[in-house]
Design a protein around this motif. Sequence first.
Motif, PDB file in Angstrom:
ATOM      1  N   ILE A  10       8.387   2.031  21.652  1.00 54.73           N
ATOM      2  CA  ILE A  10       7.923   3.313  22.189  1.00 54.73           C
ATOM      3  C   ILE A  10       7.498   4.237  21.042  1.00 54.73           C
ATOM      4  CG2 ILE A  10       9.457   3.177  24.199  1.00 54.73           C
ATOM      5  CD1 ILE A  10      11.241   5.292  22.807  1.00 54.73           C
ATOM      6  N   SER A  11       6.747   5.281  21.421  1.00 51.54           N
ATOM      7  CA  SER A  11       6.451   6.353  20.453  1.00 51.54           C
ATOM      8  C   SER A  11       6.746   7.717  21.043  1.00 51.54           C
ATOM      9  CB  SER A  11       4.976   6.317  20.033  1.00 51.54           C
ATOM     10  OG  SER A  11       4.656   5.094  19.421  1.00 51.54           O
ATOM     11  N   GLY A  12       6.996   7.783  22.365  1.00 55.03           N
ATOM     12  CA  GLY A  12       7.073   9.101  23.003  1.00 55.03           C
ATOM     13  C   GLY A  12       8.230   9.259  23.963  1.00 55.03           C
ATOM     14  N   ARG A  13       7.892   9.753  25.179  1.00 57.71           N
ATOM     15  CA  ARG A  13       8.961  10.161  26.114  1.00 57.71           C
ATOM     16  C   ARG A  13       9.715   8.982  26.713  1.00 57.71           C
ATOM     17  NH1 ARG A  13       4.432  11.694  30.661  1.00 57.71           N
ATOM     18  NH2 ARG A  13       3.621   9.583  30.559  1.00 57.71           N
ATOM     19  N   ASP A  60      10.262   4.576  10.893  1.00 54.81           N
ATOM     20  CA  ASP A  60       9.197   5.560  10.704  1.00 54.81           C
ATOM     21  C   ASP A  60       8.043   4.924   9.921  1.00 54.81           C
ATOM     22  OD1 ASP A  60       7.598   7.708  10.239  1.00 54.81           O
ATOM     23  OD2 ASP A  60       9.205   9.017   9.491  1.00 54.81           O
ATOM     24  N   HIS A  61       6.895   4.799  10.586  1.00 57.66           N
ATOM     25  CA  HIS A  61       5.760   4.129   9.921  1.00 57.66           C
ATOM     26  C   HIS A  61       5.308   4.908   8.686  1.00 57.66           C
ATOM     27  CE1 HIS A  61       3.732   6.971  12.669  1.00 57.66           C
ATOM     28  NE2 HIS A  61       2.835   7.041  11.712  1.00 57.66           N
ATOM     29  N   LYS A  62       5.626   6.223   8.667  1.00 56.09           N
ATOM     30  CA  LYS A  62       5.182   7.036   7.522  1.00 56.09           C
ATOM     31  C   LYS A  62       5.937   6.664   6.248  1.00 56.09           C
ATOM     32  CE  LYS A  62       3.849  11.063  10.224  1.00 56.09           C
ATOM     33  NZ  LYS A  62       4.765  11.852  11.053  1.00 56.09           N
ATOM     34  N   GLY A  63       7.035   5.963   6.398  1.00 63.81           N
ATOM     35  CA  GLY A  63       7.818   5.562   5.223  1.00 63.81           C
ATOM     36  C   GLY A  63       7.288   4.313   4.540  1.00 63.81           C
ATOM     37  N   PHE A  64       6.157   3.776   5.041  1.00 63.94           N
ATOM     38  CA  PHE A  64       5.627   2.535   4.468  1.00 63.94           C
ATOM     39  C   PHE A  64       4.211   2.768   3.954  1.00 63.94           C
ATOM     40  CE2 PHE A  64       8.857   1.502   7.493  1.00 63.94           C
ATOM     41  CZ  PHE A  64       9.556   0.453   6.908  1.00 63.94           C
ATOM     42  N   ARG A  67       0.158  -0.477   6.594  1.00 60.63           N
ATOM     43  CA  ARG A  67       0.479  -0.904   7.962  1.00 60.63           C
ATOM     44  C   ARG A  67       1.237  -2.237   7.941  1.00 60.63           C
ATOM     45  NH1 ARG A  67      -1.834   0.905  12.731  1.00 60.63           N
ATOM     46  NH2 ARG A  67      -3.282   2.176  11.570  1.00 60.63           N
ATOM     47  N   GLU A  68       0.821  -3.136   7.045  1.00 56.45           N
ATOM     48  CA  GLU A  68       1.444  -4.465   6.962  1.00 56.45           C
ATOM     49  C   GLU A  68       2.916  -4.365   6.564  1.00 56.45           C
ATOM     50  OE1 GLU A  68      -1.425  -3.607   5.719  1.00 56.45           O
ATOM     51  OE2 GLU A  68      -2.911  -5.015   6.522  1.00 56.45           O
ATOM     52  N   ASP A  69       3.234  -3.396   5.705  1.00 49.13           N
ATOM     53  CA  ASP A  69       4.629  -3.257   5.255  1.00 49.13           C
ATOM     54  C   ASP A  69       5.510  -2.789   6.420  1.00 49.13           C
ATOM     55  OD1 ASP A  69       3.842  -3.935   2.653  1.00 49.13           O
ATOM     56  OD2 ASP A  69       3.266  -1.862   2.238  1.00 49.13           O
ATOM     57  N   ARG A  93       0.846   2.800  18.025  1.00 48.08           N
ATOM     58  CA  ARG A  93       0.556   2.292  16.688  1.00 48.08           C
ATOM     59  C   ARG A  93      -0.302   1.050  16.859  1.00 48.08           C
ATOM     60  NH1 ARG A  93       0.182   4.747  12.408  1.00 48.08           N
ATOM     61  NH2 ARG A  93       0.340   3.340  10.659  1.00 48.08           N
ATOM     62  N   LEU A  94      -1.491   1.043  16.251  1.00 47.01           N
ATOM     63  CA  LEU A  94      -2.315  -0.159  16.331  1.00 47.01           C
ATOM     64  C   LEU A  94      -1.626  -1.273  15.563  1.00 47.01           C
ATOM     65  CD1 LEU A  94      -5.899   1.307  15.765  1.00 47.01           C
ATOM     66  CD2 LEU A  94      -4.832   0.563  17.912  1.00 47.01           C
ATOM     67  N   MET A  95      -1.702  -2.497  16.087  1.00 44.43           N
ATOM     68  CA  MET A  95      -1.077  -3.633  15.426  1.00 44.43           C
ATOM     69  C   MET A  95      -2.142  -4.475  14.736  1.00 44.43           C
ATOM     70  SD  MET A  95       1.478  -4.714  18.464  1.00 44.43           S
ATOM     71  CE  MET A  95       3.075  -3.930  18.666  1.00 44.43           C
ATOM     72  N   THR A  96      -1.821  -4.988  13.567  1.00 43.66           N
ATOM     73  CA  THR A  96      -2.779  -5.855  12.876  1.00 43.66           C
ATOM     74  C   THR A  96      -2.844  -7.207  13.591  1.00 43.66           C
ATOM     75  OG1 THR A  96      -1.140  -6.835  11.424  1.00 43.66           O
ATOM     76  CG2 THR A  96      -2.201  -4.818  10.628  1.00 43.66           C
ATOM     77  N   ALA A  97      -3.956  -7.911  13.357  1.00 43.89           N
ATOM     78  CA  ALA A  97      -4.106  -9.241  13.959  1.00 43.89           C
ATOM     79  C   ALA A  97      -2.992 -10.154  13.481  1.00 43.89           C
ATOM     80  CB  ALA A  97      -5.474  -9.810  13.600  1.00 43.89           C
ATOM     81  N   SER A  98      -2.583  -9.972  12.251  1.00 38.67           N
ATOM     82  CA  SER A  98      -1.560 -10.873  11.719  1.00 38.67           C
ATOM     83  C   SER A  98      -0.223 -10.670  12.430  1.00 38.67           C
ATOM     84  CB  SER A  98      -1.468 -10.694  10.195  1.00 38.67           C
ATOM     85  OG  SER A  98      -0.163 -10.493   9.784  1.00 38.67           O
ATOM     86  N   PHE A  99       0.130  -9.431  12.733  1.00 33.40           N
ATOM     87  CA  PHE A  99       1.377  -9.195  13.488  1.00 33.40           C
ATOM     88  C   PHE A  99       1.250  -9.764  14.898  1.00 33.40           C
ATOM     89  CE2 PHE A  99       4.161  -6.869  16.331  1.00 33.40           C
ATOM     90  CZ  PHE A  99       5.368  -6.925  15.668  1.00 33.40           C
TER      91      PHE A  99
END
Length: 220
Positions: A10-13, A60-64, A67-69, A93-99
């Motif tokens: 999730i990202s929200g409510r 938290d994605h901001k801590g990386f 995107r891959e990390d 959050r968009l996911m990479t093709a590799s994930f």
Amino acid sequence: MAKARVAILISGRGSNMMALVGAARAADYPAEIALVLSNRPGAAGLARARAQGLAVEAIDHKGFPRREDFEDHLHRRLIENKIDLIACAGFMRLMTASFVERWSGRILNIHPSLLPAFKGLDTHARTLAAGARIAGCTVHFVVPEVDSGPIVAQAAVPVQDSDTPEQLAARILGAEHKLYPYALALVASGAARLAKGRVLLDVSVNLNDVLFSPAPPGKV
Ligand code: GRF
């Protein structure tokens, strides 16, 4: 049969997350919610999940730096929690093709339109601007292209001329809360399975079901 272990992202409510959690309380539901994970530490849904006594985690994605990390860390936590299926529920959050390829056939998402119409953001406003008379929601497998994977299940709702995007969103959300638990159960139980880029279902559909919008007299 062992229940599928599901991580909800999730990202929200987290209202869809709560619908899944509620459904998974039933003894005969084929999946258990093993983890609720958010890329936003402040997501309201995390507190709601915690209040349910669920295992909850914020990454938290901001801590990386890349995107891959972020995704490597996410992947590791999913593996450590022995997750079988991922259910994205308002995960922004968009996911990479590799994930996505690492979890191919094991990630679901819910989108508030009848795909393949109205992919992407601002769905409700674009649905209204297009003058659609019927809107709805879709649960689909995630593929690298956004909102494009094989469709598991859909629900339709009528649109009225006076609808604001918020009113339409609320009507669709009510359908989402019924559709997602059912679609997840279909996948977790094996009643919905991927075959050559489509989903095949082991349940029958009622071919007499029709949603009219507006409804001709006598059809309401
Ligand atoms: C839902 O409308 C879902 O279809 C979309 O994001 C919204 C999430 O709402 N992907 P919530 O967080 O589940 O309440």
